[in-house]
Scaffold this motif. Structure first.
Motif, PDB file in Angstrom:
ATOM      1  N   LEU A 186       2.718 -63.536 -33.817  1.00 58.49           N
ATOM      2  CA  LEU A 186       3.419 -64.796 -34.087  1.00 58.49           C
ATOM      3  C   LEU A 186       4.385 -65.217 -32.989  1.00 58.49           C
ATOM      4  N   LYS A 187       5.240 -64.313 -32.535  1.00 54.02           N
ATOM      5  CA  LYS A 187       6.269 -64.695 -31.565  1.00 54.02           C
ATOM      6  C   LYS A 187       5.643 -65.224 -30.280  1.00 54.02           C
ATOM      7  N   THR A 188       4.557 -64.591 -29.836  1.00 54.37           N
ATOM      8  CA  THR A 188       3.889 -65.051 -28.618  1.00 54.37           C
ATOM      9  C   THR A 188       3.262 -66.425 -28.838  1.00 54.37           C
ATOM     10  N   LEU A 189       2.753 -66.673 -30.057  1.00 54.77           N
ATOM     11  CA  LEU A 189       2.201 -67.995 -30.362  1.00 54.77           C
ATOM     12  C   LEU A 189       3.302 -69.052 -30.386  1.00 54.77           C
ATOM     13  N   GLU A 190       4.479 -68.662 -30.845  1.00 56.65           N
ATOM     14  CA  GLU A 190       5.599 -69.603 -30.921  1.00 56.65           C
ATOM     15  C   GLU A 190       6.169 -69.940 -29.548  1.00 56.65           C
TER      16      GLU A 190
ATOM     17  N   SER B 194      -0.746 -72.539 -38.310  1.00 56.99           N
ATOM     18  CA  SER B 194       0.139 -73.665 -38.016  1.00 56.99           C
ATOM     19  C   SER B 194       0.597 -73.696 -36.567  1.00 56.99           C
ATOM     20  N   ARG B 195       0.465 -72.585 -35.859  1.00 56.01           N
ATOM     21  CA  ARG B 195       0.912 -72.512 -34.468  1.00 56.01           C
ATOM     22  C   ARG B 195      -0.232 -72.687 -33.475  1.00 56.01           C
ATOM     23  N   CYS B 196      -1.412 -72.967 -33.996  1.00 56.94           N
ATOM     24  CA  CYS B 196      -2.596 -73.107 -33.136  1.00 56.94           C
ATOM     25  C   CYS B 196      -3.314 -74.420 -33.437  1.00 56.94           C
ATOM     26  N   GLN B 197      -4.013 -74.939 -32.431  1.00 61.15           N
ATOM     27  CA  GLN B 197      -4.967 -76.006 -32.682  1.00 61.15           C
ATOM     28  C   GLN B 197      -6.289 -75.361 -33.105  1.00 61.15           C
ATOM     29  N   ILE B 198      -7.011 -76.024 -33.986  1.00 65.46           N
ATOM     30  CA  ILE B 198      -8.251 -75.450 -34.503  1.00 65.46           C
ATOM     31  C   ILE B 198      -9.456 -76.190 -33.921  1.00 65.46           C
TER      32      ILE B 198
END
Length: 326
Positions: free
Chosen positions: A127-131, A155-159
């Motif tokens: 999560l932290k790296t995605l944020e 929620s932190r990625c485009q799909i």
């Protein structure tokens, strides 16, 4: 130049060229296509022109030799993600590119890691790296179902979802590449709507041998003695068991369609094969065998013993065949 999936590779080409590429994506596709879809993402990201040309970067990515393209999980045998994999990603994400490139790409195959012990742990570690990703870091998480991911990850990625062409579209595209018609029909039927997967099939003799094994099973397997021979054939080409079972399903389904709606047949140039399958299996038997094959594929996906699963499957097919005799 590579043929890109419309909703994955082609979308990313536009996103990079227009300066709107995100740093984290969830790539949704059929399991057998995830590796090629993730590789498309890496090619677009690492190629200076973002077009999958024949440059050194493209070649290295396609050959899995690019030092700044990192594949996870690290344990390719178990193929399940762990907290240790994510710790490695975090550590590597802070490092500078080393292979004459400006970015680092992480390709994460999460298809076997969305359920069971540890599934939430590795996602929370990510999560932290995605944020707060480093500016030169791009992360692609491959799944068969995005809903299996934690909402906080999604929620932190485009799909991006794999595009699916019709079988006819894939066949036409493959014919334009000078492959023969019968081979193109086979490959298109197994391509899952992906021209690139169709090309992979046509260029790999081992996959074609798996298909021939499936054809022989459907037309020639008549006893437990012959079942033993075909089980050995399948297991000797172990890397392509899913291809063999997938094509066996297609052949049986074609025999069903041929009897119910012949105008919808996908493999007209295999008519003799389909006729023989219709002679071997009643409509009910063909449908029951398809269900049995799908159950066997699920067992294999759940790390069932291939020898046991294949032996039980072939004997089960014979049992169905003779129980449903005309």
């Amino acid at each position: 130049m590579m043929t890109f999936d419309k909703n994955v590779g082609q979308y990313l080409v536009s996103a990079f060229k227009e300066g709107r590429a995100a740093h984290a994506y969830v790539v949704v596709g059929e399991k057998q296509h995830l590796q090629s879809l993730l590789r498309e993402c890496a090619v677009v990201t690492m190629c200076y022109n973002h077009v999958g040309c024949n440059c050194d970067a493209c070649k290295k990515v396609i050959e899995s030799a690019h030092q700044d393209v990192i594949y996870l999980p690290l344990d390719t045998q178990k193929n399940r993600l762990t907290v240790a994999d994510m710790a490695y990603l975090v550590e590597e994400s802070y490092k500078r590119p080393v292979d004459n490139s400006e970015q680092r790409v992480f390709l994460i195959d999460a298809s076997n890691s969305l359920a069971g012990v540890g599934s939430e742990l590795w996602q929370n570690k990510l999560l932290k790296t995605l944020e707060e990703p480093e500016g030169n870091v791009y992360i692609f998480v491959g799944v068969t179902d995005a809903e299996g991911l934690l909402p906080t990850v999604r929620s932190r990625c485009q799909i991006l979802k794999q595009d699916k062409l019709s079988v006819d579209d894939v066949r036409k595209a493959l014919l334009e590449k000078s492959f023969n018609l019968t081979s193109c029909e086979m490959a298109a039927a197994m391509s899952g709507g992906s021209v690139q997967t169709g090309e992979r099939i046509l260029n790999n003799p081992a996959i074609f041998e798996a298909y021939k094994t499936a054809e022989r099973i459907a037309t020639e397997m008549t006893s437990t003695k012959t079942a033993l021979r075909y089980a050995s054939e399948i297991l000797s080409n172990r890397e392509y068991i899913n291809d063999c079972l997938g094509f066996l399903t297609v052949l049986l389904r074609e025999s069903v369609v041929y009897r119910l709606a012949p105008e919808l047949v996908l493999l007209p140039h295999l008519k003799n094969t389909i006729d023989q399958i219709c002679a071997n299996y009643t409509l009910a038997a063909a449908q029951s065998c398809i269900e049995r094959i799908n159950a066997a594929k699920k067992k294999l996906d759940d790390n069932g013993n291939p020898s046991v699963v294949i032996d039980q499957l072939l004997n089960g097919i014979l049992e169905i065949r003779y129980r449903c005799r005309k």
